[in-house]
Design a protein around this motif. Structure first.
Motif, PDB file in Angstrom:
ATOM      1  N   ARG A 151       0.783  -1.223  -0.045  1.00  0.00           N
ATOM      2  CA  ARG A 151      -0.008   0.055  -0.028  1.00  0.00           C
ATOM      3  C   ARG A 151       0.820   1.237   0.037  1.00  0.00           C
ATOM      4  O   ARG A 151       0.469   2.233  -0.718  1.00  0.00           O
ATOM      5  CB  ARG A 151      -1.011  -0.009   1.318  1.00  0.00           C
ATOM      6  N   VAL A 152       2.164   1.348   0.603  1.00  0.00           N
ATOM      7  CA  VAL A 152       2.830   2.193   0.545  1.00  0.00           C
ATOM      8  C   VAL A 152       3.565   2.506  -0.954  1.00  0.00           C
ATOM      9  O   VAL A 152       3.435   3.641  -1.438  1.00  0.00           O
ATOM     10  CB  VAL A 152       4.138   2.254   1.564  1.00  0.00           C
ATOM     11  N   ILE A 153       3.736   1.428  -1.534  1.00  0.00           N
ATOM     12  CA  ILE A 153       4.178   1.586  -3.012  1.00  0.00           C
ATOM     13  C   ILE A 153       3.162   2.193  -3.775  1.00  0.00           C
ATOM     14  O   ILE A 153       3.324   3.027  -4.648  1.00  0.00           O
ATOM     15  CB  ILE A 153       4.613   0.184  -3.523  1.00  0.00           C
ATOM     16  N   LYS A 154       2.028   1.829  -3.636  1.00  0.00           N
ATOM     17  CA  LYS A 154       0.738   2.304  -4.239  1.00  0.00           C
ATOM     18  C   LYS A 154       0.568   3.897  -4.190  1.00  0.00           C
ATOM     19  O   LYS A 154       0.359   4.544  -5.116  1.00  0.00           O
ATOM     20  CB  LYS A 154      -0.446   1.443  -3.955  1.00  0.00           C
ATOM     21  N   ALA A 155       0.636   4.067  -2.846  1.00  0.00           N
ATOM     22  CA  ALA A 155       0.745   5.725  -2.423  1.00  0.00           C
ATOM     23  C   ALA A 155       1.627   6.333  -3.182  1.00  0.00           C
ATOM     24  O   ALA A 155       1.478   7.626  -3.515  1.00  0.00           O
ATOM     25  CB  ALA A 155       0.448   5.692  -0.912  1.00  0.00           C
ATOM     26  N   GLN A 203       1.604   9.507   3.572  1.00  0.00           N
ATOM     27  CA  GLN A 203       1.977   9.534   5.034  1.00  0.00           C
ATOM     28  C   GLN A 203       1.140   8.684   5.829  1.00  0.00           C
ATOM     29  O   GLN A 203       1.587   7.948   6.761  1.00  0.00           O
ATOM     30  CB  GLN A 203       1.915  10.979   5.427  1.00  0.00           C
ATOM     31  N   LYS A 204      -0.125   8.566   5.455  1.00  0.00           N
ATOM     32  CA  LYS A 204      -1.099   7.671   6.175  1.00  0.00           C
ATOM     33  C   LYS A 204      -0.633   6.128   6.192  1.00  0.00           C
ATOM     34  O   LYS A 204      -0.703   5.360   6.949  1.00  0.00           O
ATOM     35  CB  LYS A 204      -2.514   7.876   5.594  1.00  0.00           C
ATOM     36  N   GLU A 205      -0.369   5.621   4.864  1.00  0.00           N
ATOM     37  CA  GLU A 205       0.095   4.445   4.554  1.00  0.00           C
ATOM     38  C   GLU A 205       1.583   4.032   5.184  1.00  0.00           C
ATOM     39  O   GLU A 205       1.643   3.150   5.683  1.00  0.00           O
ATOM     40  CB  GLU A 205       0.315   4.050   3.107  1.00  0.00           C
ATOM     41  N   GLN A 206       2.425   5.172   5.344  1.00  0.00           N
ATOM     42  CA  GLN A 206       3.691   4.934   6.194  1.00  0.00           C
ATOM     43  C   GLN A 206       3.294   4.704   7.486  1.00  0.00           C
ATOM     44  O   GLN A 206       3.986   3.647   8.078  1.00  0.00           O
ATOM     45  CB  GLN A 206       4.659   6.319   6.053  1.00  0.00           C
ATOM     46  N   ALA A 207       2.553   5.648   8.346  1.00  0.00           N
ATOM     47  CA  ALA A 207       1.874   5.200   9.568  1.00  0.00           C
ATOM     48  C   ALA A 207       1.335   3.755   9.831  1.00  0.00           C
ATOM     49  O   ALA A 207       1.733   3.091  10.714  1.00  0.00           O
ATOM     50  CB  ALA A 207       1.228   6.321  10.086  1.00  0.00           C
ATOM     51  N   THR A 208       0.685   3.331   8.862  1.00  0.00           N
ATOM     52  CA  THR A 208      -0.079   1.952   9.125  1.00  0.00           C
ATOM     53  C   THR A 208       1.124   1.098   8.782  1.00  0.00           C
ATOM     54  O   THR A 208       1.166   0.034   9.645  1.00  0.00           O
ATOM     55  CB  THR A 208      -0.840   1.808   7.697  1.00  0.00           C
ATOM     56  N   LEU A 209       1.943   1.190   8.002  1.00  0.00           N
ATOM     57  CA  LEU A 209       3.343   0.382   7.814  1.00  0.00           C
ATOM     58  C   LEU A 209       3.929   0.172   9.226  1.00  0.00           C
ATOM     59  O   LEU A 209       4.388  -1.051   9.820  1.00  0.00           O
ATOM     60  CB  LEU A 209       4.146   0.669   6.808  1.00  0.00           C
ATOM     61  N   ARG A 210       4.381   1.480   9.826  1.00  0.00           N
ATOM     62  CA  ARG A 210       4.833   1.391  10.928  1.00  0.00           C
ATOM     63  C   ARG A 210       4.154   0.660  12.121  1.00  0.00           C
ATOM     64  O   ARG A 210       4.383   0.023  13.238  1.00  0.00           O
ATOM     65  CB  ARG A 210       5.361   2.726  11.676  1.00  0.00           C
TER      66      ARG A 210
END
Length: 595
Positions: A151-155, A203-210
Motif C-alpha cells: 500500500r505504501v508503494i501504491k501511494a 503519510q497515512k500508509e507509512q504510519a500504517t506500515l509502522r
C-alpha cells in the motif's frame, strides 16, 4: 501562445525518461524501504519512534538443515506422511476444506517439528524460536506488514504521472476501396494540485506500515513471555516431582522398617500409624506433583505447537546442589556480618523506575501501535480535507497516425501510409464546493489526416472550453471530514489509556522483580534452616533420641521448603522476562543460566 508539437514531443521525452527511472527504482525491489522520518512527529514526541525490536523473518524457503533432513527422510516417505496427517486432520474436523488443510499441514512444518524433536536438550531460546515459527497470529502480522508495504508503494506511485502507450493497426474499406492504417499514442496524466490529498495518503500508509511492524513486535513479545513462563513452570514442576519421588523412596524404606518394628513390639501403634499417615501424605503429594508437571508441560506443548505424545528435555537454569553449596559456604562464617549473600545475576544493577518508564516510551511496541494509528487518522483527516480543495490535473497525448488506400490504378504500385503527427493537451479543474462539484476543462486537440475524413489531405485542430456544475453530487466528502475528526478523538483516548496501562505494567513488573530478589534471599535463609533441622533430626534418629515419624516430618518440611524455593526461582526468572516485556526490550535483562 499555442503549444506546438515540437515542444510537446520534447516535454514528453523528458517525462517518459522520468517515469521509466521512477518505475525501475520503485518496483524493482519488492521490499521497498520507506523513510519514516517526519518533522511533525513532535506532536507525539514520546511515542512516535519507529524502533522495532524484532523484525519478521522471511518464511518462503526451507533452512539448509531442513533440506538435508528431507534428503535423509526421503521425499516419497515424507509425502506419504504428510498425506496421512492431512487425512487424520480431515477425519477430526470434517468442516475444514481440503485447500485449508493442505495449507496448514505442509512438508516444511513436518520437517521443522522433526528437527526440534531430535534427541538432546532444548533451551529457552530454542523454544522461543519454535513458538515464533509456529505462532499463527505472528504469521498473520507478517502478512499485514507485506500488505502495508504494498500500500505504501501504491501511494508513492500515485504521486507521479500516469503513463499509457497505445498501438493500433486497422484496415477497412471506404466506398469500395480498401485501406490500411497504423497509429501509436503516448498518454501522460499528471496531478498538479490535489489539496495535499495524495501526500497525506502516502503519510497515512507509512504510519500504517509502522503500526503493522509494532503490532508484530508486540505479538512476539507477548509470546516470549508466555513461552518463558511455561518453560520455567515446567522446570519447577519437573524438579519438584523428582524430589518427591526421591523422598517417597526413602520414606518407603523407613515405613518398612517401622512395620517390622511394630510387629515385633518395638514401637507403639500410634508411632506406626503416624509413619503410615505421613507416607500416605507423601504419596498424595507426589501424585499432585505429577499432575502439576503434566499440566505445565501441556501449556508448553500448546505454545510450541506439539502433539500430546511429543516430549522434549529442557535445559535447567540453575543447579540446586551448586547453588546451595555456595549459599552454605557464604553463610557458614558468622563473622562476615551477613554481607555475603548469593547473587543470581552479577550483571548491570537495577536502574531507577523512571529510567524504565522512559525506555518504555521509546521501545514499547503497543504504545507505538496506538501512536501510529492516531497519526494515520490525522493523515486521513488531511486527505479528506484535501478532497474539498480544488483539484488540478494535466493530461497530454501525442503520437502519429497514417492511413492510405491499398488499391491504385497501377497494380504494381503499393501505397504506404504517410504518418502525420497528432497531439492533445487537456487541463481539468474541479472543486467540491459545499457538496456540489464544479468542473472546468480546457482541451486542445490536433488529429492527423484520415481517409475517412471529407478532406482527407488535412487534419483537424480543435479548441474546446467547458464548464459544468453537478448539484450536491458529492456530499459524502463533506461529512467524511467530520468522521475523520471523531476518529482522531477516539484514537487519542485509546492512546492515553494505553499510556497509563504501559506505565502501570512497568511499575508492576519493576516491583515484582525487586520482590522476587528479596524473596530469593529470604528463601535461601529459610531453606538453610530447614536443612540444618533435618540434619539434626537425622542425627537424633541415629541416636534413638526421636521417633522415625519426627524425622519424616522434618524431611517433609524440608521438601516443602525446597518446593517453595523452586517456585521462587521460577518467579524470579519470570519477573525478569516480564520487566523486559513491560519495557519493550527483549534482552534488557538477560535471562541466562546461573553460574
Amino acid at each position: 501562445m499555442d503549444i506546438t508539437p515540437g515542444i510537446i514531443k520534447r516535454y514528453s521525452a523528458l517525462l517518459t525518461l522520468f517515469v521509466f527511472f521512477f518505475q525501475v527504482g520503485a518496483f524493482a525491489d519488492s521490499d521497498l524501504k520507506v523513510s519514516t522520518g517526519d518533522s511533525s512527529a513532535n506532536e507525539f514526541r514520546r511515542t512516535s519512534h519507529a524502533a522495532i525490536a524484532i523484525k519478521p523473518e522471511p518464511t518462503s524457503s526451507l533452512p539448509i538443515d531442513m533440506e538435508k533432513s528431507i534428503s535423509k527422510i526421503g521425499k516419497k516417505a515424507l509425502k506419504e506422511r504428510v498425506e496421512n496427517l492431512r487425512r487424520e486432520k480431515k477425519d477430526k474436523f470434517k468442516e475444514l476444506t481440503e485447500g485449508f488443510i493442505r495449507k496448514i499441514v505442509t512438508e516444511k512444518a513436518i520437517v521443522s517439528k522433526d528437527e526440534f524433536l531430535k534427541p538432546g536438550e532444548r533451551n529457552l531460546n530454542d523454544c522461543i524460536e519454535r513458538a515464533i515459527q509456529e505462532h499463527v497470529p505472528a504469521k498473520a502480522a507478517t502478512e499485514r506488514i507485506k500488505l502495508a508495504k504494498q500500500r505504501v508503494i501504491k501511494a508513492l506511485r500515485d504521486l507521479f504521472a500516469e503513463a499509457t502507450y497505445e498501438f493500433e493497426n486497422r484496415d477497412g474499406s471506404l466506398s469500395g476501396q480498401e485501406f490500411k492504417g497504423k497509429s501509436y499514442r503516448m498518454r501522460f496524466k499528471q496531478p498538479v494540485f490535489r489539496g495535499g490529498n495524495l501526500w497525506a495518503i502516502f503519510q497515512k500508509e507509512q504510519a500504517t506500515l509502522r503500526g503493522a511492524e509494532a503490532e508484530y513486535t508486540q505479538i512476539v513479545n507477548d509470546l516470549i513471555q508466555k513461552v518463558s513462563e511455561a518453560y520455567f513452570e515446567c522446570l519447577r514442576a519437573q524438579i519438584v516431582q523428582k524430589d518427591r519421588e526421591t523422598l517417597l523412596r526413602r520414606v518407603n524404606k523407613i515405613h518398612g522398617r517401622s512395620r517390622k518394628m511394630w510387629d515385633q513390639g518395638l514401637i507403639s501403634e500410634i508411632e506406626y500409624l503416624n509413619v503410615e499417615s505421613l507416607q500416605s501424605q507423601i504419596e498424595n503429594d507426589l501424585e499432585q506433583a505429577k499432575q502439576d508437571y503434566e499440566l505445565a508441560y501441556l501449556d508448553l506443548q500448546k505454545e510450541l505447537n506439539l502433539d500430546i505424545a511429543d516430549r522434549i528435555r529442557l535445559v535447567p537454569f540453575y543447579s540446586y546442589k551448586k547453588l546451595m553449596a555456595k549459599a552454605t559456604k557464604k553463610n557458614g562464617k558468622p563473622s562476615s556480618g551477613g554481607k555475603n549473600s548469593v547473587v543470581l545475576d552479577s550483571g548491570e544493577p537495577l536502574k531507577p523506575l523512571d529510567e524504565y518508564i522512559k525506555m518504555a516510551y521509546d521501545h514499547r511496541p503497543d504504545l507505538k501501535l496506538e501512536a501510529n494509528r492516531l497519526r494515520s487518522n490525522i493523515m486521513a483527516k488531511r486527505a479528506a480535507l484535501g478532497k474539498l480543495l480544488p483539484q488540478v490535473n494535466i493530461m497530454m497525448e501525442f503520437g502519429d497516425l497514417g492511413e492510405a488506400f491499398t488499391e491504385t490504378a497501377d497494380p504494381e504500385v503499393q501505397m504506404r501510409p504517410d504518418y502525420k503527427p497528432e497531439w492533445q493537451t487537456y487541463l481539468e479543474l474541479s472543486w467540491n464546493f459545499g457538496g456540489s462539484t464544479v468542473k472546468y476543462t480546457r482541451d486542445r486537440d490536433q488529429n492527423a489526416p484520415s481517409v475517412s475524413q471529407f478532406q482527407s489531405g488535412s487534419g483537424t485542430t480543435t479548441r474546446k472550453d467547458s464548464f459544468s456544475v453537478a448539484i450536491l453530487d458529492n456530499i459524502e466528502d463533506v461529512y467524511r471530514l467530520k468522521e475523520a475528526q471523531v476518529e482522531i478523538m477516539d484514537e487519542f483516548v485509546k492512546l492515553e489509556d494505553k499510556e497509563r496501562e504501559v506505565i502501570k505494567e512497568v511499575k508492576e513488573a519493576y516491583f515484582n522483580y525487586k520482590r522476587a530478589v528479596i524473596q530469593f534471599q529470604s528463601q535461601i535463609k529459610q531453606l538453610l534452616y530447614r536443612i540444618r533441622q533435618a540434619q539434626l533430626q537425622k542425627h537424633k534418629l541415629e541416636q534413638n533420641e526421636i521417633q522415625a515419624s519426627e524425622y519424616i516430618q522434618a524431611e517433609n518440611e524440608l521438601l516443602e521448603e525446597k518446593a517453595q524455593f523452586h517456585k521462587v526461582m521460577a518467579e524470579y526468572y519470570s519477573a525478569r522476562v516480564a520487566l523486559n516485556r513491560a519495557v519493550g526490550l527483549r534482552g534488557m535483562l538477560p535471562v541466562k543460566e546461573w553460574e
